[in-house]
Design an enzyme around this catalytic site. Structure first.
Site, PDB file in Angstrom:
ATOM      1  N   GLU A  54      30.017  29.572  15.163  1.00 26.95           N
ATOM      2  CA  GLU A  54      28.984  30.606  15.459  1.00 26.95           C
ATOM      3  C   GLU A  54      29.366  32.133  15.378  1.00 26.95           C
ATOM      4  O   GLU A  54      30.566  32.374  15.670  1.00 26.95           O
ATOM      5  CB  GLU A  54      28.286  30.335  16.892  1.00 26.95           C
ATOM      6  CG  GLU A  54      27.850  28.872  16.894  1.00 26.95           C
ATOM      7  CD  GLU A  54      26.581  28.661  15.964  1.00 26.95           C
ATOM      8  OE1 GLU A  54      25.860  29.739  15.520  1.00 26.95           O
ATOM      9  OE2 GLU A  54      26.623  27.420  15.173  1.00 26.95           O
ATOM     10  N   ASN A  82      25.620  28.272   7.647  1.00 24.38           N
ATOM     11  CA  ASN A  82      24.861  26.957   7.864  1.00 24.38           C
ATOM     12  C   ASN A  82      23.408  27.296   8.113  1.00 24.38           C
ATOM     13  O   ASN A  82      22.833  28.046   8.935  1.00 24.38           O
ATOM     14  CB  ASN A  82      25.353  26.608   9.575  1.00 24.38           C
ATOM     15  CG  ASN A  82      24.564  25.377   9.790  1.00 24.38           C
ATOM     16  OD1 ASN A  82      24.019  24.611   9.080  1.00 24.38           O
ATOM     17  ND2 ASN A  82      24.458  25.147  11.029  1.00 24.38           N
ATOM     18  N   HIS A  93     -31.826  39.479  -7.135  1.00 27.17           N
ATOM     19  CA  HIS A  93     -31.074  40.474  -6.404  1.00 27.17           C
ATOM     20  C   HIS A  93     -31.936  40.706  -5.047  1.00 27.17           C
ATOM     21  O   HIS A  93     -33.051  40.510  -5.183  1.00 27.17           O
ATOM     22  CB  HIS A  93     -31.292  42.115  -7.174  1.00 27.17           C
ATOM     23  CG  HIS A  93     -32.136  42.305  -8.123  1.00 27.17           C
ATOM     24  ND1 HIS A  93     -31.974  42.585  -9.318  1.00 27.17           N
ATOM     25  CD2 HIS A  93     -33.615  41.664  -8.065  1.00 27.17           C
ATOM     26  CE1 HIS A  93     -33.380  42.829  -9.912  1.00 27.17           C
ATOM     27  NE2 HIS A  93     -34.143  42.081  -9.185  1.00 27.17           N
TER      28      HIS A  93
END
Length: 457
Positions: free
Chosen positions: A155, A170, A363
């Site tokens: 680590e 990792n 419309h």
């Protein structure tokens, strides 16, 4: 081929997201990130998928129903402890087990398949998925010997200065021999500052037992991107969007400006369709060949036919046939069913409306809870008045009908085939086939009366 299993780690609370929504359920391009992971795994001929859930377990189970089995980690005591929760489902079985984090939505099936293949070739008990990045700060480093054999994972906080210069990391995805994994998990210690059980310790246990531990290095770091906060969520969404958009372009879709085009992962688009900048295509929308969708349009969970032109309009949970013109500024609300060769013009709104082939709504029209036949023309300002303050009612218009401008059709009402509605009418009764429906006050001209009015002149 040996049995394949997968464990998806999805129990973390995700406090850094600062959200009421469970972390792995945050969507990335229209799908919760954990569902991205499970969907990719499902293409690998895996015999069983077990998702480890914790906070928000019920919601995760709802999203992954039928795709995974579930085990709850009552206390979040680390990644090794999480995997160990699957002991009852997997321990003692022959085969290999993938362990994947549920907050890595970008990981692809092809990468996991390559990891499985490499694991088999190396006859390993464990294989770590690794990658190389420019700045590995915060990631566990892969330590190899002079022959390139994996020695351990260190680590970042425990790494020496030399080890911190290593750029191979990792990713948190592993492949294990299933029996070896669960045997080793029983020996993982929580003798660390956090008092938790960490999955990388399994690697050390296997190495100390002289088992083969391998590492498969993948090309792309982006697949391993873990989402722990909103910044990472935005980055994952950006990368996923690029992947989605590039896939559509490779399949014959023109995206005028891909960087400003949002397309969810389950959207399907036909060849030679053009999508302009600023378009949002969401959910399970399907768009056919040779369509044009212009800037500012949003289409959600809708099916669009071929040769349809959508101009700056919104379409929600509706169906549109072939050769239809929509917009600009039209709004198709849920359950609109627009047949072939229809024109839905500017500022037209439909809701629960069937519009027959060849009909024109040019419309400023509202048609809600309506059934409109073929070759109908509805004039400007016309409304299907479907709500009386308590209940909704239906308007039915037959084929070849002409509805004049500014007409109100007070539902429930039916207008027969080939009928004509005079402009300005408020229709409260059914109009028979071939009839003229007219309902308006008679005009009365007061001669000379205007002289008494003040026009401001």
């Amino acid at each position: 081929m040996s049995k394949r299993y997968a464990v998806v780690l999805a129990a973390g609370q995700g406090t850094r997201m600062k959200s009421k929504l469970y972390k792995v359920l945050h969507p990335v391009c229209g799908k919760p990130m954990v569902e991205h992971v499970v969907d990719q795994i499902s293409t690998l001929n895996v015999d069983k998928v077990v998702t480890i859930v914790g906070h928000g377990a019920e919601k995760v189970q709802e999203h992954l129903a039928g795709k995974s089995e579930f085990v709850k980690q009552e206390e979040q005591l680390g990644t090794a402890h999480a995997v160990l929760q699957a002991k009852a489902e997997l321990a003692g079985k022959d085969g290999v087990t993938l362990v994947v984090c549920g907050d890595t939505p970008l990981i692809e099936a092809s990468t996991m398949e390559a990891l499985l293949k490499y694991h088999h070739e190396k006859r390993a008990k464990a294989t770590i998925l690794t990658t190389v990045i420019e700045d590995p700060t915060g990631y566990g480093r892969i330590i190899r010997d002079d022959l390139g054999i994996v020695e351990k994972i260190v680590e970042h906080k425990d790494a020496t200065e030399k080890e911190q210069r290593i750029s191979e990391i990792n990713t948190g995805t592993y492949c294990f021999d299933n029996k070896a994994l669960f045997e080793a998990l029983e020996n993982v210690s929580n003798d660390n500052v956090q008092g938790e059980y960490y999955l990388p310790d399994v690697i050390k246990i296997l190495k100390d037992s002289d088992e083969v531990v391998a590492a498969y290095r993948m090309e792309s770091f982006e697949e391993s991107l873990g989402v722990n906060d909103r910044i990472a969520l935005a980055e994952a969404s950006k990368l996923m969007q690029r992947r989605i958009n590039e896939n559509h372009m490779r399949n014959g879709v023109t995206l005028v400006n891909p960087e400003s085009t949002y397309i969810d992962i389950d959207v399907k688009i036909g060849q030679d369709t053009v999508i302009e900048p600023g378009v949002m295509l969401r959910g399970k929308t399907v768009i056919g060949d040779d369509c044009v969708v212009t800037s500012g349009s949003e289409i959600v969970n809708s099916v669009i036919g071929e040769r349809v032109h959508v101009r700056t309009s919104s379409i929600f949970e509706s169906k549109v046939g072939d050769d239809v013109q929509i917009g600009p500024y039209a709004h198709l609300r849920p359950e609109s069913d627009i047949h072939d060769n229809v024109k839905i013009g500017n500022y037209v709104e439909t809701k629960k409306a069937v519009v027959g082939e060849g009909t024109k709504l040019p419309h400023f029209i509202y048609m809600g809870d309506a059934e409109i036949g073929k070759n109908v023309n509805v004039g400007c300002g016309s409304i299907a008045v479907n709500y009386d303050g308590k209940n909704k009612a239906k308007t039915i218009i037959g084929d070849n009908v002409f509805v004049g401008c500014n007409s109100n059709l007070i539902a429930p009402v039916k207008v027969g085939d080939r009928a004509f509605i005079a402009a300005g009418s408020t229709i409260t009764k059914d109009v028979p086939d071939d009839a003229l429906g007219i309902a308006r006050a008679k005009q009365d001209n007061k001669l000379g009366y205007a002289k008494h009015l003040n026009h401001g002149k």
